[in-house]
Write an enzyme that holds these catalytic residues in place. Sequence first.
Site, PDB file in Angstrom:
ATOM      1  N   HIS A   1      42.041  44.593  44.056  1.00  0.00           N
ATOM      2  CA  HIS A   1      42.691  43.302  43.790  1.00  0.00           C
ATOM      3  C   HIS A   1      41.656  42.250  43.415  1.00  0.00           C
ATOM      4  O   HIS A   1      40.449  42.469  43.567  1.00  0.00           O
ATOM      5  CB  HIS A   1      43.436  42.835  45.045  1.00  0.00           C
ATOM      6  CG  HIS A   1      42.504  42.527  46.171  1.00  0.00           C
ATOM      7  ND1 HIS A   1      42.008  43.510  47.004  1.00  0.00           N
ATOM      8  CD2 HIS A   1      41.926  41.368  46.580  1.00  0.00           C
ATOM      9  CE1 HIS A   1      41.172  42.960  47.870  1.00  0.00           C
ATOM     10  NE2 HIS A   1      41.097  41.661  47.635  1.00  0.00           N
TER      11      HIS A   1
ATOM     12  N   HIS B   1      36.162  38.242  41.129  1.00  0.00           N
ATOM     13  CA  HIS B   1      35.554  39.584  41.173  1.00  0.00           C
ATOM     14  C   HIS B   1      36.521  40.589  41.771  1.00  0.00           C
ATOM     15  O   HIS B   1      37.421  40.210  42.522  1.00  0.00           O
ATOM     16  CB  HIS B   1      34.262  39.554  41.995  1.00  0.00           C
ATOM     17  CG  HIS B   1      34.498  39.300  43.458  1.00  0.00           C
ATOM     18  ND1 HIS B   1      34.691  38.029  43.954  1.00  0.00           N
ATOM     19  CD2 HIS B   1      34.595  40.142  44.507  1.00  0.00           C
ATOM     20  CE1 HIS B   1      34.886  38.099  45.260  1.00  0.00           C
ATOM     21  NE2 HIS B   1      34.842  39.384  45.628  1.00  0.00           N
TER      22      HIS B   1
HETATM   23  P1  ATP Z   1      37.813  45.550  55.421  1.00  0.00           P
HETATM   24  O1  ATP Z   1      37.538  44.207  56.061  1.00  0.00           O
HETATM   25  O2  ATP Z   1      38.355  46.580  56.340  1.00  0.00           O
HETATM   26  O3  ATP Z   1      36.673  46.019  54.606  1.00  0.00           O
HETATM   27  P2  ATP Z   1      39.180  44.133  53.392  1.00  0.00           P
HETATM   28  O4  ATP Z   1      37.928  43.322  53.305  1.00  0.00           O
HETATM   29  O5  ATP Z   1      39.737  44.714  52.160  1.00  0.00           O
HETATM   30  O6  ATP Z   1      38.987  45.323  54.389  1.00  0.00           O
HETATM   31  P3  ATP Z   1      40.200  41.789  54.578  1.00  0.00           P
HETATM   32  O7  ATP Z   1      38.908  41.596  55.343  1.00  0.00           O
HETATM   33  O8  ATP Z   1      41.467  41.491  55.294  1.00  0.00           O
HETATM   34  O9  ATP Z   1      40.318  43.264  54.068  1.00  0.00           O
HETATM   35  O10 ATP Z   1      40.073  40.918  53.271  1.00  0.00           O
HETATM   36  C1  ATP Z   1      41.146  40.705  52.373  1.00  0.00           C
HETATM   37  C2  ATP Z   1      40.599  39.989  51.157  1.00  0.00           C
HETATM   38  O11 ATP Z   1      40.099  38.696  51.542  1.00  0.00           O
HETATM   39  C3  ATP Z   1      39.413  40.674  50.481  1.00  0.00           C
HETATM   40  O12 ATP Z   1      39.430  40.367  49.106  1.00  0.00           O
HETATM   41  C4  ATP Z   1      38.226  40.028  51.116  1.00  0.00           C
HETATM   42  O13 ATP Z   1      37.101  40.077  50.270  1.00  0.00           O
HETATM   43  C5  ATP Z   1      38.707  38.599  51.287  1.00  0.00           C
HETATM   44  N1  ATP Z   1      38.065  37.982  52.437  1.00  0.00           N
HETATM   45  C6  ATP Z   1      37.950  38.507  53.678  1.00  0.00           C
HETATM   46  N2  ATP Z   1      37.332  37.670  54.515  1.00  0.00           N
HETATM   47  C7  ATP Z   1      37.021  36.568  53.790  1.00  0.00           C
HETATM   48  C8  ATP Z   1      36.372  35.330  54.083  1.00  0.00           C
HETATM   49  N3  ATP Z   1      35.913  35.052  55.284  1.00  0.00           N
HETATM   50  N4  ATP Z   1      36.248  34.444  53.083  1.00  0.00           N
HETATM   51  C9  ATP Z   1      36.704  34.698  51.861  1.00  0.00           C
HETATM   52  N5  ATP Z   1      37.331  35.825  51.525  1.00  0.00           N
HETATM   53  C10 ATP Z   1      37.494  36.768  52.457  1.00  0.00           C
END
Ligand code: ATP
Length: 172
Positions: A39, A121
Amino acid sequence: MRLFLALVPPPELRTRLGELADIAHARCGGRRMPDDRLHLTLAFLGEVDEKRAVELAEWVSTLGVAPGRWRLDSWSCFQRPRIVWIGSQRPAPPLETLQRTLWDGLEARGFPGRPARFVPHVTLLRRADSLATFDLPDIDLAWPYNKLELIQSIMDGSGAARYTTLARSGGA
Ligand code: ATP
Ligand code: MG
Protein backbone atom coordinates in the site's frame (compact mmCIF):
# COMPACT_ATOMS: atom_id res chain seq x y z
CA MET A 1 -7.71 0.30 17.22
CA ARG A 2 -4.71 1.07 15.03
CA LEU A 3 -5.74 2.92 11.86
CA PHE A 4 -4.24 4.45 8.76
CA LEU A 5 -5.43 5.85 5.42
CA ALA A 6 -3.88 4.50 2.28
CA LEU A 7 -4.06 3.90 -1.44
CA VAL A 8 -4.35 0.24 -2.35
CA PRO A 9 -2.79 -0.89 -5.64
CA PRO A 10 -4.97 -2.27 -8.44
CA PRO A 11 -4.58 -6.07 -8.79
CA GLU A 12 -2.09 -6.14 -11.69
CA LEU A 13 0.13 -3.58 -10.04
CA ARG A 14 -0.05 -5.48 -6.76
CA THR A 15 1.24 -8.58 -8.56
CA ARG A 16 4.07 -6.60 -10.15
CA LEU A 17 4.99 -5.01 -6.82
CA GLY A 18 5.06 -8.48 -5.28
CA GLU A 19 7.47 -9.68 -7.98
CA LEU A 20 9.70 -6.69 -7.27
CA ALA A 21 9.51 -7.44 -3.54
CA ASP A 22 10.74 -10.99 -4.30
CA ILE A 23 13.65 -9.65 -6.36
CA ALA A 24 14.54 -7.12 -3.66
CA HIS A 25 14.26 -9.77 -0.97
CA ALA A 26 16.64 -12.09 -2.83
CA ARG A 27 19.23 -9.28 -2.95
CA CYS A 28 18.66 -7.45 0.32
CA GLY A 29 17.08 -9.96 2.72
CA GLY A 30 14.92 -8.78 5.60
CA ARG A 31 11.15 -9.14 5.93
CA ARG A 32 9.20 -9.04 2.68
CA MET A 33 5.84 -7.29 2.81
CA PRO A 34 3.20 -9.85 1.80
CA ASP A 35 1.31 -8.99 -1.40
CA ASP A 36 -1.98 -8.40 0.41
CA ARG A 37 -0.43 -5.66 2.57
CA LEU A 38 1.26 -3.61 -0.16
CA HIS A 39 0.00 0.00 0.00
CA LEU A 40 0.85 3.69 -0.01
CA THR A 41 0.22 5.32 3.37
CA LEU A 42 -1.37 8.77 3.13
CA ALA A 43 -1.99 9.24 6.85
CA PHE A 44 -1.01 7.15 9.85
CA LEU A 45 -3.43 7.75 12.72
CA GLY A 46 -2.26 5.21 15.29
CA GLU A 47 -4.64 4.31 18.14
CA VAL A 48 -8.19 5.59 17.65
CA ASP A 49 -11.08 4.62 19.93
CA GLU A 50 -14.03 2.78 18.48
CA LYS A 51 -16.49 5.70 18.54
CA ARG A 52 -14.05 8.00 16.74
CA ALA A 53 -13.28 5.22 14.28
CA VAL A 54 -16.95 4.93 13.34
CA GLU A 55 -17.16 8.71 12.78
CA LEU A 56 -13.96 8.57 10.76
CA ALA A 57 -15.27 5.73 8.59
CA GLU A 58 -18.44 7.75 7.87
CA TRP A 59 -16.39 10.79 6.90
CA VAL A 60 -14.04 8.76 4.67
CA SER A 61 -16.99 7.28 2.79
CA THR A 62 -18.11 10.83 1.88
CA LEU A 63 -14.71 11.87 0.49
CA GLY A 64 -14.07 12.28 -3.20
CA VAL A 65 -10.60 11.58 -4.54
CA ALA A 66 -9.58 13.24 -7.80
CA PRO A 67 -8.43 10.44 -10.13
CA GLY A 68 -4.69 10.41 -10.67
CA ARG A 69 -1.73 8.30 -11.73
CA TRP A 70 1.33 7.99 -9.55
CA ARG A 71 4.55 7.14 -11.35
CA LEU A 72 6.82 4.65 -9.56
CA ASP A 73 10.28 4.82 -11.04
CA SER A 74 12.82 4.64 -8.26
CA TRP A 75 14.21 2.40 -5.53
CA SER A 76 15.17 3.90 -2.22
CA CYS A 77 15.51 3.13 1.48
CA PHE A 78 14.98 4.47 4.97
CA GLN A 79 18.18 3.89 6.91
CA ARG A 80 16.99 3.61 10.49
CA PRO A 81 14.15 1.07 10.11
CA ARG A 82 16.12 -0.52 7.21
CA ILE A 83 13.16 -0.26 4.86
CA VAL A 84 13.58 -0.78 1.12
CA TRP A 85 10.87 0.95 -0.87
CA ILE A 86 9.89 2.15 -4.30
CA GLY A 87 8.61 5.60 -5.14
CA SER A 88 9.15 8.50 -7.50
CA GLN A 89 12.27 10.31 -8.62
CA ARG A 90 10.29 13.51 -8.93
CA PRO A 91 7.66 15.08 -6.67
CA ALA A 92 4.08 14.00 -7.31
CA PRO A 93 2.00 17.19 -6.83
CA PRO A 94 -1.47 15.55 -7.10
CA LEU A 95 -0.51 13.02 -4.44
CA GLU A 96 0.89 15.77 -2.22
CA THR A 97 -2.36 17.70 -2.62
CA LEU A 98 -4.35 14.60 -1.72
CA GLN A 99 -2.24 14.00 1.40
CA ARG A 100 -2.41 17.67 2.43
CA THR A 101 -6.16 18.04 2.01
CA LEU A 102 -6.68 14.74 3.80
CA TRP A 103 -4.68 15.99 6.78
CA ASP A 104 -6.55 19.32 6.68
CA GLY A 105 -9.76 17.33 7.11
CA LEU A 106 -8.28 15.06 9.77
CA GLU A 107 -6.97 17.99 11.79
CA ALA A 108 -10.34 19.75 11.50
CA ARG A 109 -11.78 16.59 13.08
CA GLY A 110 -9.23 16.66 15.88
CA PHE A 111 -6.76 14.02 14.69
CA PRO A 112 -3.13 14.86 15.46
CA GLY A 113 -0.06 13.39 13.78
CA ARG A 114 0.45 15.25 10.51
CA PRO A 115 4.04 14.43 9.56
CA ALA A 116 6.56 17.20 8.91
CA ARG A 117 7.34 15.67 5.53
CA PHE A 118 5.47 13.36 3.16
CA VAL A 119 7.60 10.88 1.24
CA PRO A 120 5.24 8.81 -0.91
CA HIS A 121 6.57 5.26 -0.91
CA VAL A 122 5.61 1.61 -1.06
CA THR A 123 7.47 -0.47 1.51
CA LEU A 124 8.67 -3.79 0.07
CA LEU A 125 11.16 -4.91 2.74
CA ARG A 126 11.59 -4.17 6.42
CA ARG A 127 14.75 -4.71 8.45
CA ALA A 128 16.73 -5.43 5.29
CA ASP A 129 20.23 -6.90 5.68
CA SER A 130 21.45 -4.70 2.82
CA LEU A 131 20.21 -1.29 1.72
CA ALA A 132 22.09 -1.44 -1.58
CA THR A 133 19.34 -0.77 -4.11
CA PHE A 134 21.56 0.43 -6.96
CA ASP A 135 21.64 -2.92 -8.79
CA LEU A 136 17.95 -3.66 -8.56
CA PRO A 137 16.08 -3.65 -11.90
CA ASP A 138 14.99 -0.38 -13.50
CA ILE A 139 11.31 0.27 -12.92
CA ASP A 140 8.69 2.52 -14.44
CA LEU A 141 5.22 1.67 -13.20
CA ALA A 142 1.95 3.60 -13.18
CA TRP A 143 -0.43 3.48 -10.23
CA PRO A 144 -3.88 4.71 -11.29
CA TYR A 145 -6.04 5.63 -8.29
CA ASN A 146 -9.44 7.17 -7.63
CA LYS A 147 -10.14 6.25 -4.04
CA LEU A 148 -8.50 5.79 -0.67
CA GLU A 149 -9.17 3.33 2.14
CA LEU A 150 -9.39 3.52 5.91
CA ILE A 151 -7.51 0.46 7.12
CA GLN A 152 -7.27 -1.18 10.52
CA SER A 153 -3.98 -2.88 11.31
CA ILE A 154 -4.40 -5.81 13.67
CA MET A 155 -1.41 -7.48 15.29
CA ASP A 156 -1.81 -11.23 15.31
CA GLY A 157 -0.16 -13.54 17.83
CA SER A 158 3.08 -13.86 15.85
CA GLY A 159 3.63 -10.10 15.87
CA ALA A 160 2.80 -9.62 12.19
CA ALA A 161 0.08 -7.17 11.18
CA ARG A 162 -3.12 -8.03 9.31
CA TYR A 163 -5.01 -5.27 7.49
CA THR A 164 -8.79 -4.87 7.27
CA THR A 165 -10.50 -2.13 5.25
CA LEU A 166 -13.12 -0.29 7.34
CA ALA A 167 -14.21 2.27 4.73
CA ARG A 168 -13.55 3.48 1.19
CA SER A 169 -13.87 6.98 -0.21
CA GLY A 170 -16.74 7.50 -2.59
CA GLY A 171 -14.50 8.34 -5.56
CA ALA A 172 -14.69 11.40 -7.79
P1 ATP B 1 4.51 -4.47 11.13
O1 ATP B 1 4.52 -3.31 12.11
O2 ATP B 1 4.09 -5.77 11.71
O3 ATP B 1 5.75 -4.54 10.34
P2 ATP B 1 3.04 -2.78 9.39
O4 ATP B 1 4.15 -1.81 9.63
O5 ATP B 1 2.66 -3.10 8.01
O6 ATP B 1 3.37 -4.15 10.08
P3 ATP B 1 1.59 -1.00 11.02
O7 ATP B 1 2.78 -0.83 11.93
O8 ATP B 1 0.25 -1.09 11.66
O9 ATP B 1 1.74 -2.29 10.15
O10 ATP B 1 1.64 0.19 9.98
C1 ATP B 1 0.60 0.47 9.07
C2 ATP B 1 1.09 1.55 8.13
O11 ATP B 1 1.35 2.76 8.87
C3 ATP B 1 2.41 1.24 7.42
O12 ATP B 1 2.42 1.89 6.17
C4 ATP B 1 3.44 1.87 8.31
O13 ATP B 1 4.60 2.20 7.59
C5 ATP B 1 2.72 3.12 8.78
N1 ATP B 1 3.19 3.50 10.10
C6 ATP B 1 3.31 2.69 11.18
N2 ATP B 1 3.74 3.36 12.26
C7 ATP B 1 3.90 4.65 11.86
C8 ATP B 1 4.32 5.85 12.51
N3 ATP B 1 4.66 5.87 13.78
N4 ATP B 1 4.36 6.97 11.78
C9 ATP B 1 4.02 6.98 10.50
N5 ATP B 1 3.61 5.90 9.83
C10 ATP B 1 3.55 4.73 10.48
MG1 MG C 1 4.89 -1.18 11.57
